[in-house]
Write an enzyme that holds these catalytic residues in place. Structure first.
Site, short mmCIF file in Angstrom:
data_model
loop_
_atom_site.label_atom_id
_atom_site.label_comp_id
_atom_site.label_asym_id
_atom_site.label_seq_id
_atom_site.Cartn_x
_atom_site.Cartn_y
_atom_site.Cartn_z
N LYS A 53 0.80 -1.17 -0.02
CA LYS A 53 -0.03 -0.01 0.14
C LYS A 53 0.83 1.29 -0.02
O LYS A 53 0.50 2.19 -0.77
CB LYS A 53 -0.99 -0.04 1.20
CG LYS A 53 -1.87 -1.23 1.28
CD LYS A 53 -2.78 -1.36 2.33
CE LYS A 53 -3.41 -2.56 2.02
NZ LYS A 53 -4.48 -3.17 3.19
N GLN A 97 -5.15 -1.94 9.60
CA GLN A 97 -4.81 -3.11 8.73
C GLN A 97 -5.35 -4.36 9.76
O GLN A 97 -5.13 -4.60 10.83
CB GLN A 97 -3.42 -3.24 8.57
CG GLN A 97 -2.98 -4.52 7.91
CD GLN A 97 -3.34 -4.65 6.37
OE1 GLN A 97 -3.23 -3.72 5.84
NE2 GLN A 97 -3.77 -5.79 5.87
N ASP A 120 -11.41 1.94 3.64
CA ASP A 120 -11.78 0.37 3.62
C ASP A 120 -13.24 0.15 3.41
O ASP A 120 -13.72 -1.02 3.42
CB ASP A 120 -11.17 -0.23 4.59
CG ASP A 120 -9.76 -1.26 4.42
OD1 ASP A 120 -9.92 -1.47 3.38
OD2 ASP A 120 -9.15 -1.79 5.42
#
Ligand code: NDP
Length: 294
Positions: A53, A97, A120
């Site tokens: 990322k 994450q 997300d």
């Protein structure tokens, strides 16, 4: 005849290239996009994803910062970091994450992210908006699957899509997306899980079969209808003494045998994985635009 290989790497490159113009425009207008990634603990797979990322941001000229916490950190410490990022105007998108180590309340953490910075798309507000068909952001992996199918000429409209896996990250949101009355959707969707009876039979009825299980080579050739499109979301590390790192990545589909039956198939690596990163970049740019009212 062997299946056509659906090239996620190529499609993700197209998307990244298309984003360049929007990123430059945002920068020229004084609103550069910025992504903050928070990682807790030392899980090697999570560390590798965060690294990818960061690299994607660097390549596109998107500002990024990584916040690393030990697995022993307190829950409140993580919430403090998110609160600071919520208030930081140079950060358009925040990603924590997953999975979080034991002791962290994942749902509480995801709900602490400002929904307009939730790239997300796991905040319940964004999940709800997606479900009712007015999405703000779409979760990166299922969105990547949908876009990959669209851009590879696979129209799911009216087709039977079978998704194996019902996680909040992949299976459930993908089902919600593909059943929408919308372009790139309009499918008849069946979702299977570990309690589904006659899984092979249900899989064989799929025009499009999506595997999001987390079990290496689980989908065998005799579970696939001839000519079906097979999308492999799985990323599993299997020991391989011959490989430089001592392991290799395989999907949830027995690729070598299934490709002899399927009409089209995504490989691992090089299928859904790069699409997930591309859609995260897309969402980060979208977040930057939303925050300046575009
Ligand atoms: P989860 O472990 O959260 O969910 C797995 C799902 O598979 C569950 O719904 C589970 O059923 C189902 N399942 C497990 N075993 C069976 C079985 N024997 N028969 C039928 N269903 C079964 O995994 P995720 O959704 O997070 O991830 C799935 C895979 O996708 C993993 O390999 C992961 O690494 C990969 N992944 C890849 C990404 C990418 O960018 N390409 C991003 C995210 C994930 P039940 O609910 O009943 O337990």
């Amino acid at each position: 005849m062997e299946a056509r290989i659906i090239d996620g790497k190529k499609v993700s490159e197209e998307i990244l290239n298309e984003l360049q113009r929007d990123i430059q425009k945002l920068k020229d207008e004084g609103n550069p996009p910025g992504l903050a990634v928070v990682i807790v603990g030392e899980d090697p797979a999570s560390a590798a994803y965060v690294n990818m990322k960061e690299k994607a941001c660097a390549r596109l000229g998107i500002y990024s910062e990584i916040h690393r916490l030990y697995a022993t950190a307190r829950h409140a410490e993580l919430l403090d970091i998110i609160e600071d990022l919520n208030d930081n105007p140079s950060i358009s998108g925040i990603l924590v994450q997953l999975p979080l180590p034991k002791g962290f309340d994942q749902s509480d953490v995801l709900q602490s992210i400002f929904p307009v910075k939730d790239v997300d798309a796991f905040h319940p507000e964004n999940v709800g908006l997606m479900l009712v068909g007015t999405p703000r952001f779409m979760p990166c992996t299922p969105y990547g699957v949908q876009v990959l199918l669209q851009r590879s000429g696979v129209d799911v409209q009216g087709k039977h899509v079978v998704i194996v896996g019902r996680s909040n990250i992949v299976g459930k949101p993908l089902a919600a997306m593909l059943m929408q009355k919308a372009k790139g959707a309009n499918a008849t969707v069946t979702v299977c899980h570990s309690q589904s009876r006659d899984l092979p039979g249900i899989c064989r009825s799929a025009d499009v079969l999506v595997a999001a299980i987390g079990s290496p080579c689980f989908i065998k050739a005799d579970m696939v209808k001839e000519g079906a499109v097979v999308v492999d979301v799985g990323i599993n590390r299997v020991d391989d003494p011959a490989a430089q790192k001592g392991y290799r990545l395989v999907g949830d589909v027995d690729f070598e045998n299934v490709k002899k039956v399927a009409g089209a198939i995504t490989p691992v690596p090089g299928g859904v994985g790069p699409m997930t990163i591309a859609m995260l970049m897309h969402n980060t740019v979208r977040a930057a635009k939303l925050q300046v009212g575009e």
